[in-house]
Design an enzyme around this catalytic site. Structure first.
Site, PDB file in Angstrom:
ATOM      1  CD  GLU A  52      -2.415  -1.682   2.709  1.00 22.36           C
ATOM      2  OE1 GLU A  52      -2.607  -0.171   3.624  1.00 22.36           O
ATOM      3  OE2 GLU A  52      -2.963  -2.116   2.851  1.00 22.36           O
TER       4      GLU A  52
ATOM      5  CE1 TYR B 183      -3.127   3.023   8.643  1.00 22.97           C
ATOM      6  CE2 TYR B 183      -3.273   4.976   7.830  1.00 22.97           C
ATOM      7  CZ  TYR B 183      -2.916   4.082   8.632  1.00 22.97           C
ATOM      8  OH  TYR B 183      -2.361   4.930   9.196  1.00 22.97           O
TER       9      TYR B 183
ATOM     10  CE  LYS C  77      10.784   6.988   5.235  1.00 20.70           C
ATOM     11  NZ  LYS C  77       9.683   8.033   5.522  1.00 20.70           N
TER      12      LYS C  77
ATOM     13  CE  LYS D 164       6.210   5.529   6.646  1.00 14.35           C
ATOM     14  NZ  LYS D 164       5.538   7.153   6.452  1.00 14.35           N
TER      15      LYS D 164
ATOM     16  CB  CYS E  47      32.709  24.725  24.605  1.00  8.31           C
ATOM     17  SG  CYS E  47      31.311  25.368  24.827  1.00  8.31           S
TER      18      CYS E  47
ATOM     19  CB  CYS F 127      28.670  25.399  29.347  1.00  4.56           C
ATOM     20  SG  CYS F 127      28.335  25.548  27.063  1.00  4.56           S
TER      21      CYS F 127
ATOM     22  CB  CYS G 101      31.712  21.782  25.863  1.00  2.00           C
ATOM     23  SG  CYS G 101      31.732  22.889  27.399  1.00  2.00           S
TER      24      CYS G 101
ATOM     25  CB  CYS H  91      31.446  27.983  27.885  1.00  2.00           C
ATOM     26  SG  CYS H  91      32.046  26.190  28.230  1.00  2.00           S
TER      27      CYS H  91
ATOM     28  CG  ASP I  76       4.368  13.008   3.557  1.00  4.27           C
ATOM     29  OD1 ASP I  76       5.185  12.372   4.850  1.00  4.27           O
ATOM     30  OD2 ASP I  76       5.130  14.182   2.728  1.00  4.27           O
TER      31      ASP I  76
END
Length: 668
Positions: A112, A221, A312, A114, A406, A429, A424, A409, A116
Site C-alpha cells: 500500500e 487502511y 522508504k 505510505k 567550546c 556551559c 564540552c 563557553c 505523507d
C-alpha cells in the site's frame, strides 16, 4: 416520524451519497452548485428544528467550533509506527525473518502507498462517528473530532452491527489543495513548505471553520482490533481493504496483493518511478504480511509491528554551496558540526543548514568550505551532507580544522575513550544548560507542555530561566513575564503553571530520563526506577549494584555513578526535592496484588508463538501479576521464553542461551 424529520433524513441520505461519489469514488453525479443548494436547505431545516439535528448530519462538516486546546486521550490500542527499509536486500531480510518466525516457505503481502500525512484513529459507536484521535506519542493522542467532522471523505455514519469500531487511516492534503492554500497566503515566509505541514496545520487548527476550508482528505487502511476482525469474518489485509470500501471509506488506488517478496519489489519499483505523478504525496510503500492469523505470532517491538514495514523511497538529493562550518553544543556537551549552506529547495523545503555530525565525518569525507556539496533528508526529515561534488570543487576551498574549545563557553574540548565525538565537559556551559532544559521539559521526559524550545530560548535569553530549577520558580516571575514582549498573556501563563505543577507528580522514571544521565534512555530509566524506587537510593548505588541489573552494562553503570558524584547534579536533585518534585517510583500496577514470592517476580520474559489472547494482553497480565519485564528480543539477560503455538526461531535461540522455556499459561 414527522414530515419535517422525514425531509431532513432524505436530504442527509442524498448529500452523504453524493459526497461518497465525489470524494471516495471520484465519480460525481451532480454539480457543486446543486450540492450546495441542497446543503443550504438542510442547514435551514436543522436551524429551524434543532431537535432533528444529529451528529451524522453533513451540516456538521462546515466547522465553526473554536477550541482552546486539544484534549489528550489514551488510545484503546497503541498506535505504533513502522520500521523502515531502504533497499531490496532489506525487504528480502524482512521476508526471511517472517518466514523463519512462522515456519513458512512463502508469504503473500499487501502493498500500500505510505501517504505523507497524519495518522488518525476514528471511533464509531453503533455506526456513528464519536471521536477522532491523532497518533500523538502512540499511547495518547489529541482529540480532533470537531476538525475531522469537516473532512468530507470521512463518513459520519456507517452501516455496521459492531458496537465499538475503530478505523485507522491517514489524513492528508492533495497537491491540488496544497497549491490552492499557498496561493492565498501572501507572505512568503508564512507559506507551507509541503503538503504534510499544511495538513498538520489544518487538522490541528483550533478553529474548525478553518479546517473545513482546507479540504483535507483521508485514506483508510487498518482495523486494529483482532476480535472485531474475527466478528467481521476478516482473515487477510486484502479483506480489510475491501471491508473499508464497503463501509464507505476511501482507500488507496495503488494497493496491490503480491504473492511473494519478488513481486513486492517489482511493484515498489513501478510506484517509485511514477510516485510524483500521483494526486497525493507519498514517501514510500507499506508492506504488510497478508494473513492476519500470523500477526499475533509475529508480535510487535515497543515501537512497531513485526508483520508490517515501510519501504522508504530513495531520498531526493540536491546540490548547493557550503558557505561555512559552525559548531553547536548539546545537553551532554557533545559537539555537532553544522553546514551553513546557500539556500536550496529540497523535498519541498528551503534548506540553509544541514548536519555534518562530527569532525571525523568531515575529515573522512574531505568536506571543505566553499565546496559544492550533495545534501539529502535523512528519513525525509533531517537535512544531512553526503559529501562534496569533487568534479565541481572550486580552487578557493578551505580545508576543515576542528575546533579545540567550546564555541559557547570556551572550555577545552575532550574526547571520551573509544568515542569519536568531542565534548564540552563544563557543566555550567550556557549551551548545555539550555539544551538540558529543552530535554527536561520534552514530552518523553517531564512532559511540560507549552514550554517549547522556542519559549525556553526566549526565557533563557531574558535571564528569567537560567537552569532547570528555575522552571519550578516560573510563577515567581509572573509580573515580569506578563509585562514583557514575549506575547504571553495571563491565560497562557496559567497554562504554563498548571503544566509545570502537574509534572511534579510524575513517576521517578520520568525524572531519571529528564535529568539527562548519559546513555540512560527511557527503557533504562524505567528499569532503574523499578529497582531503586527513590532517586536517593539510585544516587547512592555502587558500580557493582548497578552492573548486577539486567541490561545495565559497565558503560551505563559508570555514567550513572559519575553523574551523581557531580556537585552540580547533587545540587539539582536536592533543589528539585525542595521544590516539590516527586522523586519516588509510582507503580502503574497495584503492587498489593503482585506475587512477590513467585519465581517469576520481576523477571525478564520474551513471548513467541500464537495464543488465545493477544500478546499485549499477556504482557499486561504478566506486569500486573509478577511486575515482570516483558521485552521483544532474546538476550543473555532474558530469564524465560513463553512459547505458544508455532513458536518459531526464538526457541532455538533460547536453547542455545540456556534460557528456560515455559509453555503453560502462568499469567492466568
Amino acid at each position: 416520524m414527522s414530515n419535517i424529520q422525514k425531509k431532513i433524513e432524505n436530504l442527509k441520505i442524498k448529500l452523504n451519497q453524493w459526497s461518497h461519489e465525489y470524494y471516495d469514488l471520484d465519480q460525481p453525479t451532480i454539480s457543486d452548485v446543486e450540492y450546495d443548494l441542497v446543503l443550504h436547505e438542510l442547514i435551514k431545516l436543522e436551524t429551524a428544528h434543532p431537535q432533528f439535528a444529529t451528529d451524522d448530519s453533513p451540516t456538521k462538516r462546515v466547522g465553526g467550533h473554536v477550541a482552546t486546546h486539544f484534549t489528550k486521550v489514551k488510545h484503546n490500542l497503541p498506535m505504533l509506527s513502522l520500521s523502515n527499509q531502504f533497499s531490496e536486500n532489506d525487504l528480502k531480510k524482512f521476508d526471511q525473518d517472517i518466514k523463519k518466525e512462522i515456519g513458512a516457505t512463502n508469504i503473500s503481502y499487501n502493498v500500500e502507498p505510505k501517504i505523507d500525512g497524519l495518522s488518525i484513529s476514528l471511533i464509531y459507536l453503533d455506526g456513528i462517528l464519536k471521536q477522532a484521535l491523532t497518533r500523538g506519542d502512540g499511547e495518547f493522542g489529541e482529540d480532533v473530532t470537531n476538525n475531522v467532522r469537516t473532512i468530507k471523505s470521512i463518513p459520519l455514519k456507517i452501516n455496521t452491527k459492531i458496537h465499538h469500531l475503530e478505523i485507522r487511516g491517514e489524513v492528508f492534503l492533495s497537491y491540488k489543495e496544497f497549491h490552492k492554500i499557498n496561493k492565498t497566503i501572501k507572505d512568503v515566509d508564512q507559506k507551507f513548505a509541503n503538503p504534510r505541514n499544511a495538513a498538520a496545520g489544518s487538522l490541528r487548527n483550533l478553529d474548525s471553520a478553518i479546517s473545513a476550508k482546507r479540504n483535507l482528505d483521508m485514506i483508510a487502511y487498518h482495523i486494529p482490533n483482532e476480535s472485531v476482525l474475527k466478528e467481521l469474518g476478516i482473515h487477510t489485509q486484502a479483506d480489510v481493504i475491501n471491508k473499508l470500501k464497503q463501509l464507505g471509506f476511501k482507500v488507496a488506488k495503488e494497493i496491490k496483493q503480491c504473492n511473494n517478496i519478488d513481486e513486492v519489489i517489482t511493484y515498489i519499483n513501478e510506484i517509485t518511478i511514477k510516485r510524483n505523478s500521483l494526486d497525493y504525496p507519498i514517501d514510500g510503500m507499506v508492506v504488510k504480511e497478508n494473513l492476519i492469523k500470523f500477526y499475533d505470532m509475529l508480535g510487535n517491538t515497543s515501537k512497531f509491528p513485526k508483520w508490517a514495514t515501510a519501504f522508504k523511497f530513495p531520498p531526493e538529493i540536491a546540490q548547493t554551496k557550503l558557505l561555512n562550518i559552525t559548531a553547536t553544543v548539546g545537553r551532554t556537551g557533545r559537539i555537532t558540526y553544522i553546514a551553513n549552506l546557500q539556500p536550496v529547495i529540497l523535498s519541498g523545503s528551503t534548506i540553509s543548514s544541514a548536519t555534518l555530525h562530527n569532525a571525523d565525518y568531515i575529515r573522512d569525507n574531505d568536506i571543505r568550505i566553499n565546496d559544492i556539496v550533495k545534501i539529502f533528508k535523512a528519513a525525509e526529515i533531517i537535512p544531512k551532507v553526503m559529501g562534496p561534488v569533487l568534479n565541481k570543487r572550486p580552487i578557493n576551498t578551505i580545508s576543515f580544522i576542528p575546533i579545540t574549545h567550546c564555541p559557547r563557553c570556551n572550555a577545552l574540548l575532550e574526547k571520551q575513550l573509544g568515542e569519536i565525538d568531542q565534548y564540552c565537559t563544563n557543566t555550567s556551559c550556557p549551551a548545555r544548560i539550555l539544551q538540558s532544559m529543552i530535554h527536561f521539559t520534552s514530552k518523553k521526559a517531564m512532559n511540560i507542555e507549552d514550554l517549547s524550545e522556542k519559549n525556553l530560548q526566549k526565557l533563557y535569553d531574558a535571564n528569567i530561566i537560567n537552569k532547570i530549577q528555575d522552571i519550578y520558580k516560573f510563577g515567581e516571575k509572573k509580573s515580569i513575564i506578563l509585562q514583557s514582549d514575549f506575547k504571553i498573556k495571563e491565560k497562557m501563563f496559567n497554562n504554563f503553571i498548571n503544566n509545570i505543577n502537574a509534572s511534579k507528580n510524575n513517576s521517578l522514571e520520568k525524572l531519571i530520563f529528564a535529568i539527562g544521565i548519559r546513555h540512560v534512555g527511557e527503557t533504562t530509566a524505567k528499569i532503574l526506577a523499578k529497582t531503586f524506587r527513590t532517586i536517593d537510593h539510585l544516587a547512592n548505588a555502587s558500580l557493582n549494584e548497578l552492573m548486577k541489573i539486567n541490561d545495565i552494562g559497565e558503560t551505563v553503570a559508570v555514567s550513572i555513578v559519575d553523574f551523581f558524584r557531580n556537585n552540580d547534579n547533587q545540587r539539582l536533585i536536592n533543589d528539585l526535592k525542595t521544590l516539590g518534585v516527586n522523586t519516588r517510583y509510582l507503580p502503574s500496577i497495584d503492587e498489593s496484588k503482585v506475587e512477590k514470592n513467585s519465581q517469576y517476580y520481576q523477571k525478564t520474559f520474551v513471548i513467541t508463538g500464537s495464543f488465545d489472547i493477544p500478546r499485549h494482553e499477556i504482557k499486561k497480565r504478566m506486569e500486573q501479576k509478577y511486575d515482570a519485564n516483558v521485552i521483544d528480543t532474546i538476550s543473555r539477560s532474558t530469564d524465560y521464553l513463553i512459547v505458544g503455538e508455532n513458536g518459531g526461531s526464538k526457541i532455538k535461540k533460547a536453547n542455545k542461551l540456556n534460557i528456560k522455556i515455559i509453555q503453560t499459561k502462568i499469567w492466568e
